[in-house]
Scaffold this motif. Structure first.
Motif, short mmCIF file in Angstrom:
data_model
loop_
_atom_site.label_atom_id
_atom_site.label_comp_id
_atom_site.label_asym_id
_atom_site.label_seq_id
_atom_site.Cartn_x
_atom_site.Cartn_y
_atom_site.Cartn_z
N GLY A 145 20.49 13.38 48.34
CA GLY A 145 19.87 12.64 47.05
C GLY A 145 20.86 12.82 46.00
N ILE A 146 20.76 12.11 44.75
CA ILE A 146 21.60 12.27 43.76
C ILE A 146 20.46 12.57 42.74
CG2 ILE A 146 23.05 11.24 41.90
CD1 ILE A 146 24.02 9.02 44.02
N HIS A 147 20.72 13.84 42.13
CA HIS A 147 19.85 14.37 41.40
C HIS A 147 19.88 13.78 39.94
CE1 HIS A 147 17.83 17.57 39.14
NE2 HIS A 147 17.08 17.97 40.14
N ILE A 148 18.61 13.76 39.16
CA ILE A 148 18.47 13.10 37.94
C ILE A 148 19.41 13.70 37.04
CG2 ILE A 148 16.67 14.51 37.05
CD1 ILE A 148 15.53 11.82 36.03
N THR A 149 19.61 15.00 37.02
CA THR A 149 20.96 15.74 35.95
C THR A 149 22.13 15.28 36.06
OG1 THR A 149 21.20 17.52 37.55
CG2 THR A 149 19.39 17.68 35.85
N ASP A 150 22.36 14.63 37.28
CA ASP A 150 23.88 14.13 37.62
C ASP A 150 23.74 12.76 36.86
OD1 ASP A 150 25.01 16.38 38.91
OD2 ASP A 150 25.36 15.42 40.85
N ILE A 151 22.92 12.21 37.06
CA ILE A 151 22.49 10.81 36.56
C ILE A 151 22.75 10.82 34.92
CG2 ILE A 151 21.10 8.64 36.27
CD1 ILE A 151 20.16 9.13 39.21
N GLU A 152 22.18 11.80 34.54
CA GLU A 152 22.15 12.09 32.99
C GLU A 152 23.74 12.18 32.73
OE1 GLU A 152 19.50 15.43 32.57
OE2 GLU A 152 17.75 13.97 32.44
N ALA A 153 24.41 13.16 33.41
CA ALA A 153 25.80 13.41 33.02
C ALA A 153 26.50 12.09 33.04
CB ALA A 153 26.21 14.50 34.10
N ALA A 154 26.24 11.45 34.03
CA ALA A 154 27.04 10.05 34.30
C ALA A 154 26.84 9.16 33.26
CB ALA A 154 26.88 9.29 35.77
N ILE A 155 25.62 9.18 32.69
CA ILE A 155 25.13 8.36 31.43
C ILE A 155 25.89 8.86 30.33
CG2 ILE A 155 23.35 7.75 29.83
CD1 ILE A 155 21.47 7.53 32.67
N ASN A 156 25.98 9.97 30.23
CA ASN A 156 26.66 10.70 28.92
C ASN A 156 28.13 10.22 29.12
OD1 ASN A 156 24.36 11.48 27.62
ND2 ASN A 156 24.29 13.32 28.67
N TYR A 157 28.71 10.56 30.31
CA TYR A 157 30.18 10.25 30.43
C TYR A 157 30.38 8.74 30.21
CZ TYR A 157 34.12 8.61 33.10
OH TYR A 157 35.39 8.26 33.65
N TRP A 158 29.61 7.59 30.36
CA TRP A 158 29.92 6.36 30.15
C TRP A 158 29.59 5.87 28.69
CZ3 TRP A 158 32.71 3.45 32.29
CH2 TRP A 158 33.12 3.54 33.86
N ARG A 159 28.38 6.61 28.07
CA ARG A 159 28.27 6.49 26.67
C ARG A 159 29.28 6.89 25.66
NH1 ARG A 159 22.62 9.26 25.11
NH2 ARG A 159 22.91 7.86 23.31
N GLU A 160 30.14 8.12 26.18
CA GLU A 160 31.29 8.43 25.34
C GLU A 160 32.59 7.52 25.64
OE1 GLU A 160 34.22 12.20 25.88
OE2 GLU A 160 32.46 12.65 25.56
N ARG A 161 32.55 7.16 27.09
CA ARG A 161 33.69 6.21 27.19
C ARG A 161 33.67 4.62 26.74
NH1 ARG A 161 36.13 5.19 32.74
NH2 ARG A 161 38.38 5.34 32.22
N LYS A 162 32.29 4.11 26.95
CA LYS A 162 32.09 2.91 26.29
C LYS A 162 31.00 2.78 25.38
CE LYS A 162 33.78 0.14 30.21
NZ LYS A 162 33.71 -0.64 31.23
N PRO A 163 31.28 3.14 24.27
CA PRO A 163 29.75 3.19 23.22
C PRO A 163 29.58 2.05 22.88
CG PRO A 163 32.00 3.97 22.11
CD PRO A 163 32.37 3.69 23.49
N SER A 164 28.04 1.94 22.47
CA SER A 164 27.83 0.57 22.01
C SER A 164 28.12 0.19 20.89
CB SER A 164 26.10 0.91 22.05
OG SER A 164 25.52 -0.36 21.45
N PRO A 165 28.64 -0.92 20.57
CA PRO A 165 29.36 -1.61 19.54
C PRO A 165 28.14 -2.03 18.38
CG PRO A 165 29.14 -3.51 21.24
CD PRO A 165 28.86 -2.27 21.79
N ASP A 166 26.89 -2.04 18.86
CA ASP A 166 26.04 -2.35 17.64
C ASP A 166 24.90 -1.24 17.57
OD1 ASP A 166 24.72 -3.01 20.21
OD2 ASP A 166 24.75 -5.24 19.53
N GLY A 167 24.70 -0.51 18.55
CA GLY A 167 23.64 0.44 18.88
C GLY A 167 22.54 0.06 19.58
N VAL A 168 22.61 -1.23 20.35
CA VAL A 168 21.72 -1.57 20.96
C VAL A 168 22.41 -2.17 22.59
CG1 VAL A 168 19.99 -3.72 21.36
CG2 VAL A 168 20.28 -2.78 19.11
N THR A 169 23.28 -2.86 22.31
CA THR A 169 23.89 -3.41 23.51
C THR A 169 24.70 -2.25 24.39
OG1 THR A 169 24.76 -5.22 22.29
CG2 THR A 169 25.76 -4.91 24.27
N LEU A 170 24.44 -2.36 25.61
CA LEU A 170 24.89 -1.11 26.63
C LEU A 170 25.96 -1.91 27.67
CD1 LEU A 170 21.77 0.35 27.98
CD2 LEU A 170 23.33 1.42 26.01
#
Length: 145
Positions: free
Chosen positions: A3-28
């Motif tokens: 299984g993929i642990h939730i902490t790895d999913i959180e880390a991946a989310i943070n990776y993508w948030r840094e890599r592709k930040p929301s242009p308007d604070g809403v759009t993902l």
């Protein structure tokens, strides 16, 4: 199945948030949307792992992109399993994990990483922590066949 642990999913989310930040604070970004959907379902169902098999394709691709930025192996080139130890003093993996590492799936590898990191007793986390940092910053070598 691993299984993929939730902490790895959180880390991946943070990776993508840094890599592709929301242009308007809403759009993902699409990668974030895919991972956020899996994350939300896990939270709703109070699960800490999602099965690697059956993981939504877009979310798995986004998770894999993050996974590729992580060190593949916890090895620090001090293997006490070759001297007969059941668990390596250098990296913390068990003998069978060291032997079968190349055939492990990404989720299986991350499960081992999670266990040894939580324990934090292997030399990679204390005595030879600088080796682990150097190995993590070194460019990844291409897989050998």
């Amino acid at each position: 199945m691993a299984g993929i642990h939730i902490t790895d999913i959180e880390a991946a989310i943070n990776y993508w948030r840094e890599r592709k930040p929301s242009p308007d604070g809403v759009t993902l970004a699409p990668e974030l949307r895919a991972l956020a959907e899996v994350y939300a379902l896990m939270v709703y169902h109070r699960q800490d792992e999602a099965a690697e098999r059956g993981f939504p394709a877009a979310a798995y691709a986004a998770w894999q992109a993050w996974y590729q930025t992580q060190p593949d192996t916890p090895c620090i080139a001090i293997c006490s399993t070759s001297q007969g130890d059941a668990e390596c003093k250098g990296c913390g993996r068990r003998f069978d994990e060291v032997q079968r590492w190349p055939e492990f799936s990404p989720a299986q590898k991350r499960q081992v990483w999670r266990r040894i990191t939580q324990r934090g007793e292997a030399w990679r986390f204390n005595r030879y922590a600088e080796r682990a940092r150097e190995a993590a910053s070194a460019p990844a070598s291409p897989p050998q066949d």
